[in-house]
Motif scaffolding. Structure first.
Motif, short mmCIF file in Angstrom:
data_model
loop_
_atom_site.label_atom_id
_atom_site.label_comp_id
_atom_site.label_asym_id
_atom_site.label_seq_id
_atom_site.Cartn_x
_atom_site.Cartn_y
_atom_site.Cartn_z
N ALA F 202 36.20 36.03 1.86
CA ALA F 202 37.62 35.72 2.06
C ALA F 202 38.39 37.02 1.99
CB ALA F 202 38.10 34.73 1.00
N THR F 203 39.08 37.32 3.07
CA THR F 203 39.74 38.61 3.24
C THR F 203 41.23 38.42 3.40
OG1 THR F 203 37.78 39.42 4.38
CG2 THR F 203 39.83 40.63 4.76
N ALA F 204 42.00 39.14 2.62
CA ALA F 204 43.45 39.14 2.81
C ALA F 204 43.77 39.95 4.05
CB ALA F 204 44.13 39.75 1.59
N CYS F 208 47.82 39.24 -0.30
CA CYS F 208 46.62 38.91 -1.07
C CYS F 208 46.77 37.49 -1.60
CB CYS F 208 46.40 39.93 -2.17
SG CYS F 208 45.92 41.55 -1.47
N TYR F 209 45.65 36.88 -1.97
CA TYR F 209 45.65 35.47 -2.31
C TYR F 209 45.17 35.27 -3.75
CZ TYR F 209 40.71 36.10 -1.15
OH TYR F 209 39.42 36.55 -1.11
N ASP F 210 45.38 34.05 -4.26
CA ASP F 210 44.96 33.81 -5.64
C ASP F 210 43.74 32.89 -5.69
OD1 ASP F 210 45.93 31.31 -5.06
OD2 ASP F 210 47.80 31.58 -6.16
#
Lengths: 238, 238, 238, 238, 238, 238
Positions: F202-204, F208-210
């Motif tokens: 999983a790539t931002a 960016c993600y949580d």
């Protein structure tokens, strides 16, 4: 009138000088007018991987132009790191043409590489190369026969090649660079002595051509190849 | 006794044939005995990217051996897709040697490419190439002067090169292949007329050598280059 | 006066740190002033194809600059897909220099690869690499001797290398980048302990040089190599 | 009797499916029996460097076989890092054939790239590619005309291509793989509607052939191309 | 018990040495235990072609292993003429990770190249490279700010990366080579300070893993990154 | 609302057409909406060098996009002479994913090559390729079982893959090109039937993600893979 003043069915002066270099088993400097190609035949005691242990030999060719064989300098393929499509097409044609006249089984498990390096280009380099390559191959095979490495002559035919084309509406023989660069159609014929055809290629460059033109180009090629066969015979002394 | 019967300070026959091919601005077939190199000088109205708009020209060289210039066929660099380290080292040396004798500002924003193609190899190909390249460069620059493209002669010196080596304990001049392949040391000198040195390279192949040997090799190189300078002068007619 | 304030015959500080990395049989970080080269010696139980079953080993070298070892970033050769002529020339020199001091028969059928990676460049990277490579080779061979893999020491000499040049008319020792980039002549000497010469290369960059200058550069190289031999001895503890 | 049971002058089933993929300006899946080639025509608003600012366009082709289009898997050219001589020869032929029927000046300064990817191979992939490429080109040019990007139709002829050969002594039309791999001669003809010839290539694979055979192959090609022209017309709806 | 004796959530010793080389705008030797990577940040006043005149900058990375960074020597990519898939995958990851924390508009039309050269490998080279690259980038950007070349800090986050894996059934942090080569799953996490995720990659090497394991690996990564953030802060002095 | 009007957890139409080409042991045209990938499985009686005589087989993959699979034509990798980093990354992922579900010892000393050629691209080509490759592999292995070449089924799991991402703040399943090109994060999950994970990436891309987002993406992937497993089962008829 052709730019060179030649008649439509007139070849340029053909010259085949054998022994131009000393290391190769066969070495020939072949000239069709100002087109000059150095052809060497190298005998190697190995065959390509796909022929290993098949009881036959191989004949292959490589072709290259010296960078300044031409009017303006071309870049060196070794420096660019790859051979052009044109180079590959030509060396495939040369190899095929010579394999058409040799019995690979009689050659035994060895390879003959025909290196065709164009020293000076003025049209017709691939056909000059084929014509000279036959002589280089003949010389190299003669050495194999003389040394007893092979006992039966594997060369079964003579082969020669010449370019023709339609220049300002007229079919002409043995195009030089000036004609070649403005021809409507450009053909290369690879012929055996006796008249059979090993390869015929005729490409429209400007206007497409008809069947009659194709036949006239072939007839011109026959005229040219007769002279080349004679020059080859003189060069190998038989 | 040298394998060839030559005296230690004896050069092979030098031959410089100009105009060997017709398209190049300068074209030379240079022979040192059986070593034969075709050198062409091509004038191009462009310079490499790092020199653009710097008000000066460039001289560079490319070097190649025809596959069967040697005893056994070498593979073609264009087919392998890269130039060997040896090829690159030699062409860098040739370029450097010729740039040592030309005023690049006076040449103007143009490039001269020296293509050195070895037709037949028997030792000393790089030094024959440098010696021939000076003649090809001279011819090409003469054309630029004659046409008025440049007004002042940018060539400021004559340059020649020769190999020497220590063969069976004896320093000898102008090694042929037989000597070269068994020499204890192998040297190449690039000299200017008058005696200055543009490049000296001396490599131990078997035993390392001492300072006295280096000096003797240099002295032999001076003897050889005198003869090359004379042959160059004859070739360019002055 | 040299830009660095050094005397003409003054070396930069030499530092040879062994064991800089842990996997290689020999590992050395060699510094000549700000020039720092990591040299590893890797022992491999194979030889190049041309040496198979010949009862001898091989020593070879590879050289590379990290992209930002220099003032401005150079492109990465792995990304460009080929090694420059300069890189190939240098790694050939390093390999030749080390082969000059080893008995390849005593090494047995194995190869030692000397990887010379320039971490930081400030002139003289190839000569620092050769000087460090001898230490890495010595360490790797010591391991082979200690393990009983070989019984007799194949290393027959010490070898060191240093650059010299003519800077503003004065012959100077161990050029740094500032001097190197403006030198009139640039030389590299590879010397054995005791004074024999393995390789001498002296190239004119600006003005050509005379015989006397060549000799003075060689004398400077002798001074420098004495100090390198001492540093090598200290590094290997004998 | 042919292995497929076809008559000597019988084509395989021709199928031309337009719109096989959605992004390309022209997209065609062309089948000659089990030979299936996906051809896309891509319009690009640029021309190759040698044509910049010359007021004309360009048509070029690229050709590739999917690795498992064939009986046994071939290696992927992208993985090997170069296109074979065969690939280059074919894509040059395709490009030349389509340029023979388009007025590049009327096309304007844009390029149309014809990508010919062989999904499944059973002989005659290059001639199927040319025949399908004309349809893809026609579709792409129709879009340019419909959008007003060009005002005059640059396509001046229909072109189709078919292979013929001499199989067990008999000239036959549209060789499949079984015939192709054992043919004595193998020919490709590129013909214009109306009968003119854009390209003729006839290669001896086993025995060389005579003039009469060449003419019979050409006559077979005319029969085949008539059917291809009809299929092309149906595909483009006119 | 881990082979190294570490607890499952125990990092190796982290060391970040700035200024390891002198030419680069940012230079860092980062160690995670025996894994040591030299990262340099080079500022270039140009952007890649696809970004020209777009008013923004670019950050990219290149990665390489020195041939003998590993237990057995790997071949040099520059000598092979291409970068492996693994190398390309890693350098794409590094570049992406650093671009995730920089405002490319505020950087202006310049490029920062992060060269990550692995001096010694013992597992986790790509995550050490990312962690060190942030420091090198920070140092380079600080120079741009100090010189006034840019006025606003474009770095918007801290980023660090660490590997985790499932070793003999237990999720563990910061795998060394011994663990890495026998792990059932191998994960790399790139985290921002504060907890957001820039990249998560978890690959089954032996047995596939479940959601719970993925979460435990992520939790370990958070523990590791906290320590890396602290080491980064110490290295840049804030 | 998604651009396509789909619900966040809604897959595109999946279609798996077997036997699309006739030569390969397994051949599948897999479609996820407008994304279409041709996957062939080729059985070869050889293994890569590193596995010779190890008593096990190998499964590997190659990936390529046809030049005009996309909106604008991409250059052909075979013509450029190298595969991009993206291509290499994808084909490594495909190979790894399929090796996760096969017992290489039971496969015997043979290799299965999965060629994944993208005919038309609309997002998610790598995950469609993996999902289709399992079917092609299954078909090829069934042939090996049917012929008695192997006696025990080496395939131990079903594997499928799907992309997910965060689009305008919402986690969505099976991104098409429009979503993919503007997603904040882009993830690919390779899952086994039953729920285990073979690969998670999983790539931002933007923000960016949580951790919560990562879990929601994984849950979406589970939903999608259930449908893919059903389509695979239907395609292989069990």
């Amino acid at each position: 009138m052709r730019p060179s003043g030649r008649a439509p069915d007139e070849m340029r002066v053909i010259d085949i000088q054998t022994g131009f270099t000393k290391h190769a088993e066969g070495s020939v400097l072949v000239s069709f007018g100002d087109t000059r190609v150095l052809v060497t035949a190298s005998v190697e005691d190995k065959v390509p991987p796909f022929l290993r242990n098949k009881g036959q030999g191989w004949v292959t060719a490589e072709y290259s132009m010296l960078p300044r064989a031409t009017h303006t300098r071309g870049s060196r393929e070794a420096a660019k790191g790859k051979q052009s499509g044109r180079t590959q097409e030509i060396q495939r044609l040369i190899g095929r043409s010579l394999r058409a006249v040799i019995d690979l089984k009689k050659l035994g498990e060895r390879q003959i590489v025909l290196d065709c390096d164009v020293i000076q280009a003025d049209g017709g380099t691939r056909t000059a190369a084929i014509s000279g390559a036959w002589v280089a191959l003949r010389l190299a095979v003669d050495k194999l026969l003389a040394s007893g490495a092979i006992s039966e002559d594997p060369i079964i035919h003579k082969v020669a090649a010449v370019s023709c084309g339609i220049h300002e509406g007229t079919p002409v023989l043995d195009l030089d660079y000036v004609e070649d660069s403005s021809a409507d159609a450009d053909a290369n014929f690879v012929l055996l002595e006796g008249g059979k055809i090993a390869e015929a290629q005729a490409t429209a460059e400007g206007a497409c051509y008809d069947e009659e033109s194709l036949l006239r180009l072939l007839r011109l090629a026959r005229i040219g190849c007769e002279q080349i066969f004679a020059a080859q015979a003189a060069a190998v002394g038989r």
